[in-house]
Scaffold this motif. Structure first.
Motif, mmCIF file in Angstrom:
data_model
loop_
_atom_site.group_PDB
_atom_site.id
_atom_site.type_symbol
_atom_site.label_atom_id
_atom_site.label_comp_id
_atom_site.label_asym_id
_atom_site.label_seq_id
_atom_site.Cartn_x
_atom_site.Cartn_y
_atom_site.Cartn_z
ATOM 1 N N ASN A 25 0.820 -1.215 0.000
ATOM 2 C CA ASN A 25 0.000 0.000 0.000
ATOM 3 C C ASN A 25 0.852 1.262 0.000
ATOM 4 O O ASN A 25 0.560 2.215 -0.735
ATOM 5 C CB ASN A 25 -0.954 -0.002 1.196
ATOM 6 N N VAL A 26 1.913 1.272 0.801
ATOM 7 C CA VAL A 26 2.776 2.455 0.864
ATOM 8 C C VAL A 26 3.542 2.617 -0.449
ATOM 9 O O VAL A 26 3.662 3.727 -0.970
ATOM 10 C CB VAL A 26 3.743 2.369 2.068
ATOM 11 N N GLU A 35 -4.441 -0.946 -6.664
ATOM 12 C CA GLU A 35 -5.480 -1.362 -5.713
ATOM 13 C C GLU A 35 -4.899 -1.356 -4.301
ATOM 14 O O GLU A 35 -3.805 -1.843 -4.070
ATOM 15 C CB GLU A 35 -5.979 -2.762 -6.057
ATOM 16 N N ARG A 36 -5.660 -0.815 -3.393
ATOM 17 C CA ARG A 36 -5.280 -0.816 -1.987
ATOM 18 C C ARG A 36 -5.704 -2.146 -1.389
ATOM 19 O O ARG A 36 -6.788 -2.646 -1.639
ATOM 20 C CB ARG A 36 -5.982 0.341 -1.286
ATOM 21 N N LEU A 37 -4.821 -2.778 -0.611
ATOM 22 C CA LEU A 37 -5.102 -4.082 -0.020
ATOM 23 C C LEU A 37 -5.356 -3.965 1.477
ATOM 24 O O LEU A 37 -4.874 -3.049 2.131
ATOM 25 C CB LEU A 37 -3.931 -5.036 -0.261
ATOM 26 N N GLN A 38 -6.113 -4.916 1.974
ATOM 27 C CA GLN A 38 -6.369 -5.022 3.408
ATOM 28 C C GLN A 38 -6.262 -6.490 3.776
ATOM 29 O O GLN A 38 -6.771 -7.355 3.060
ATOM 30 C CB GLN A 38 -7.755 -4.489 3.747
ATOM 31 N N LEU A 39 -5.602 -6.783 4.879
ATOM 32 C CA LEU A 39 -5.431 -8.161 5.320
ATOM 33 C C LEU A 39 -6.621 -8.565 6.178
ATOM 34 O O LEU A 39 -6.969 -7.883 7.138
ATOM 35 C CB LEU A 39 -4.136 -8.316 6.113
ATOM 36 N N GLN A 40 -7.238 -9.668 5.808
ATOM 37 C CA GLN A 40 -8.357 -10.200 6.587
ATOM 38 C C GLN A 40 -7.898 -11.479 7.271
ATOM 39 O O GLN A 40 -7.312 -12.356 6.645
ATOM 40 C CB GLN A 40 -9.557 -10.472 5.681
ATOM 41 N N SER A 58 -10.338 3.524 -1.336
ATOM 42 C CA SER A 58 -9.315 4.487 -0.933
ATOM 43 C C SER A 58 -9.669 5.100 0.417
ATOM 44 O O SER A 58 -10.832 5.192 0.801
ATOM 45 C CB SER A 58 -9.173 5.582 -1.988
ATOM 46 N N ASP A 59 -8.625 5.525 1.111
ATOM 47 C CA ASP A 59 -8.776 6.112 2.440
ATOM 48 C C ASP A 59 -7.739 7.225 2.568
ATOM 49 O O ASP A 59 -6.542 6.971 2.426
ATOM 50 C CB ASP A 59 -8.555 5.031 3.499
ATOM 51 N N PRO A 60 -8.174 8.468 2.837
ATOM 52 C CA PRO A 60 -7.198 9.566 2.911
ATOM 53 C C PRO A 60 -6.182 9.409 4.041
ATOM 54 O O PRO A 60 -5.058 9.889 3.951
ATOM 55 C CB PRO A 60 -8.054 10.813 3.118
ATOM 56 N N GLY A 61 -6.537 8.746 5.108
ATOM 57 C CA GLY A 61 -5.615 8.538 6.224
ATOM 58 C C GLY A 61 -4.830 7.245 6.102
ATOM 59 O O GLY A 61 -4.169 6.828 7.048
ATOM 60 N N ALA A 62 -4.903 6.614 4.947
ATOM 61 C CA ALA A 62 -4.302 5.295 4.757
ATOM 62 C C ALA A 62 -2.792 5.240 4.970
ATOM 63 O O ALA A 62 -2.320 4.295 5.598
ATOM 64 C CB ALA A 62 -4.661 4.763 3.382
ATOM 65 N N PRO A 63 -2.006 6.195 4.469
ATOM 66 C CA PRO A 63 -0.557 6.046 4.648
ATOM 67 C C PRO A 63 -0.129 5.940 6.112
ATOM 68 O O PRO A 63 0.664 5.078 6.464
ATOM 69 C CB PRO A 63 0.028 7.301 4.000
ATOM 70 N N LEU A 64 -0.678 6.766 6.959
ATOM 71 C CA LEU A 64 -0.344 6.699 8.373
ATOM 72 C C LEU A 64 -0.838 5.377 8.974
ATOM 73 O O LEU A 64 -0.125 4.720 9.730
ATOM 74 C CB LEU A 64 -0.944 7.883 9.133
ATOM 75 N N GLY A 65 -2.037 4.981 8.611
ATOM 76 C CA GLY A 65 -2.583 3.714 9.101
ATOM 77 C C GLY A 65 -1.745 2.530 8.665
ATOM 78 O O GLY A 65 -1.534 1.583 9.437
ATOM 79 N N LEU A 67 1.507 2.541 7.979
ATOM 80 C CA LEU A 67 2.768 2.544 8.722
ATOM 81 C C LEU A 67 2.568 2.039 10.149
ATOM 82 O O LEU A 67 3.377 1.270 10.675
ATOM 83 C CB LEU A 67 3.379 3.938 8.723
ATOM 84 N N LEU A 68 1.475 2.442 10.774
ATOM 85 C CA LEU A 68 1.183 1.962 12.127
ATOM 86 C C LEU A 68 0.867 0.473 12.124
ATOM 87 O O LEU A 68 1.279 -0.264 13.030
ATOM 88 C CB LEU A 68 0.028 2.755 12.727
ATOM 89 N N ALA A 69 0.146 0.026 11.103
ATOM 90 C CA ALA A 69 -0.182 -1.401 10.988
ATOM 91 C C ALA A 69 1.090 -2.226 10.808
ATOM 92 O O ALA A 69 1.235 -3.302 11.407
ATOM 93 C CB ALA A 69 -1.142 -1.631 9.830
ATOM 94 N N ALA A 70 2.017 -1.728 10.005
ATOM 95 C CA ALA A 70 3.277 -2.447 9.797
ATOM 96 C C ALA A 70 4.037 -2.571 11.113
ATOM 97 O O ALA A 70 4.595 -3.635 11.419
ATOM 98 C CB ALA A 70 4.128 -1.744 8.748
ATOM 99 N N LYS A 71 4.065 -1.500 11.897
ATOM 100 C CA LYS A 71 4.755 -1.548 13.195
ATOM 101 C C LYS A 71 4.072 -2.548 14.130
ATOM 102 O O LYS A 71 4.742 -3.323 14.821
ATOM 103 C CB LYS A 71 4.775 -0.147 13.824
ATOM 104 N N ALA A 72 2.745 -2.559 14.139
ATOM 105 C CA ALA A 72 2.004 -3.509 14.976
ATOM 106 C C ALA A 72 2.281 -4.944 14.545
ATOM 107 O O ALA A 72 2.384 -5.849 15.395
ATOM 108 C CB ALA A 72 0.510 -3.211 14.908
ATOM 109 N N GLU A 73 2.420 -5.172 13.251
ATOM 110 C CA GLU A 73 2.719 -6.518 12.750
ATOM 111 C C GLU A 73 4.111 -6.966 13.178
ATOM 112 O O GLU A 73 4.324 -8.132 13.498
ATOM 113 C CB GLU A 73 2.587 -6.566 11.226
#
Length: 99
Positions: A25-26, A35-40, A58-65, A67-73
């Protein structure tokens, strides 16, 4: 492989896929038709987790989300690795006692 080890390994695989989805996504932020992906995630009956990447809007706040998701993973991966290390230590202690 016992249930604890299998559950932790599936958690590590899910975390790895989560980082890959966030990186995708980044990396494609500047690509207009990407295409923007989301892990289910879904629970597995024997224990653990299965994952699937799905497209999302699409989500305007996606880039920050992302990066935070990657850190959580990364943290989730480390936690599952700690479970595997502890399981290995416990098995080693059990074998030492039996010897």
């Amino acid at each position: 492989m016992n249930n604890v080890m299998g559950t932790a390994l599936s958690g590590m695989r899910a975390a790895q896929q989560g980082v890959q989805v966030a990186a995708h996504n980044v990396a494609n932020l500047a690509t207009p038709d990407a295409e923007r992906l989301q892990l289910q995630r879904s629970a597995v009956e024997q224990g653990g987790v299965e994952t699937a990447a799905a497209t999302t809007g699409s989500d305007p706040g996606a880039p920050l989300g992302d990066l935070l998701a990657a850190k959580a993973e990364v943290v989730a991966f480390a936690a599952n690795a700690a479970v595997i290390r502890r399981q290995d230590q416990m098995l080693g202690s059990l074998l030492d006692r039996q010897a």
